[in-house]
Write an enzyme that holds these catalytic residues in place. Structure first.
Site, PDB file in Angstrom:
ATOM      1  N   SER A  92     -21.031  -2.240   7.235  1.00  8.93           N
ATOM      2  CA  SER A  92     -20.884  -1.184   6.245  1.00  8.93           C
ATOM      3  C   SER A  92     -19.547  -1.338   5.504  1.00  8.93           C
ATOM      4  CB  SER A  92     -21.024   0.176   6.938  1.00  8.93           C
ATOM      5  OG  SER A  92     -21.214   1.217   6.020  1.00  8.93           O
ATOM      6  N   ASP A 214     -33.039   0.713   4.579  1.00 10.37           N
ATOM      7  CA  ASP A 214     -31.695   1.289   4.717  1.00 10.37           C
ATOM      8  C   ASP A 214     -31.432   2.144   3.488  1.00 10.37           C
ATOM      9  OD1 ASP A 214     -29.025   1.911   4.922  1.00 10.37           O
ATOM     10  OD2 ASP A 214     -28.342  -0.149   5.234  1.00 10.37           O
ATOM     11  N   HIS A 245     -29.290   2.551   8.959  1.00  6.65           N
ATOM     12  CA  HIS A 245     -28.064   1.853   8.563  1.00  6.65           C
ATOM     13  C   HIS A 245     -27.325   1.232   9.755  1.00  6.65           C
ATOM     14  CE1 HIS A 245     -25.001   1.010   5.581  1.00  6.65           C
ATOM     15  NE2 HIS A 245     -24.059   1.653   6.267  1.00  6.65           N
TER      16      HIS A 245
END
Length: 296
Positions: A92, A214, A245
């Site tokens: 991320s 996602d 995610h």
């Protein structure tokens, strides 16, 4: 002041793997992968400081959070541990910090694994860029976080965890451990930022790993990243057939297979046959513009 803590080193071997967690998580995010990775490799884990509780110092520093600062601290951590030529897995927000760090110190990075990465979460219709969120959705999310962070977490986490109850429980606890003020400032940095220009200078080989469903980083973003990173020695896109995610929690075996193949390549092994065929099937990019309300 360093923005990382609780540095942990396990395993051993010629290849070093650095695992950098993303927003709302901590190093326990990698627990399902650690036994296999540490069996043949030196693995370094740590916590970004926003994972901690409610220290007044953290709150005072919140407005200073930037991707460049995270990149510098990743470099400092790797220097402190004597790391050179590592495989760095950035999840991320840490993916873009790792990209910036790799440009500033290319000697530290043998390969980048950019997991559920996005250089810009906000759509830019005039440029034909699909990030997954319009400005109104992001403003609504930040407003919900500001008014009642705990309630926002309880609504957000189940979507982020792909509806997996066991993953949701651990992830919710991790999100709630953040100081609300710091969590909000880091979220502003992530969701209002634009790091697309950083992709232009990335030279290290990259594997961009996205999840088919996602909502935060749709696979269309991965294809954009592949096109943009023209200077990179190699860019491969792999899309995991899962939801949410956090594939470390809900699809660990699929993710582990990708990481092990990257590590064999980094060690100079030739990966051929069924593994390449499987990777090719997994790498099909799925167009997905999200559709989940992040403000709840």
């Amino acid at each position: 002041m360093r923005w990382y803590a609780n540095v942990k080193e396990v395993g051993g071997g010629d290849t070093t793997v650095v695992l950098a967690h993303g927003y709302g998580a901590n190093q326990t995010l990698w627990d399902k992968l650690l036994p296999a990775l540490s069996q043949h490799h030196r693995v370094i884990l740590f916590d970004w400081d926003f994972t901690g509780g409610g220290a007044d110092e953290q709150e005072a520093e919140a407005a200073r959070y930037t991707f460049g600062r995270f990149a510098d601290d990743l470099i400092a951590l790797m220097d402190d541990k004597g790391v050179r030529g590592a495989v760095v897995v950035g999840h991320s927000m840490s993916a873009m910090a790792a990209c910036i760090a790799s440009v500033r110190r290319p000697d530290l990075f043998a390969h980048l694994v950019l997991l559920c990465a996005s250089p810009r979460y906000m759509d830019s219709p005039s440029e034909g860029y699909v990030g997954g969120f319009d400005r109104a959705s992001i403003d609504g999310m930040l407003g919900a976080m500001s008014s009642d962070f705990g309630a926002w977490v309880k609504g957000f986490v189940p979507n982020a965890a792909g509806g997996d109850p066991s993953a949701s429980s651990a992830l919710e606890q991790s999100f709630l451990s953040m100081h609300p003020g710091v969590a909000l400032e880091v979220a502003r940095m992530i969701f209002l930022g634009d790091q697309r220009g950083a992709l232009d200078a990335v030279a290290a080989p990259c594997t961009v790993v996205q999840v088919a469903a996602d909502f935060a980083a749709p696979p269309a973003v991965a294809e954009y990243m592949r096109r943009r990173m023209e200077k990179a020695a190699e860019v491969e896109v792999v899309v995991i057939d899962s939801v949410g995610h956090f594939p470390q929690l809900v699809a660990p075996q699929q993710l582990l297979a990708v990481l092990q193949r990257v590590l064999r390549r980094a060690a100079g092994e030739v990966v051929v046959g069924a593994e390449e065929e499987q990777a090719g099937e997994a790498a099909e990019v799925v167009e997905d513009d999200g559709g989940i309300d992040v403000t709840a």
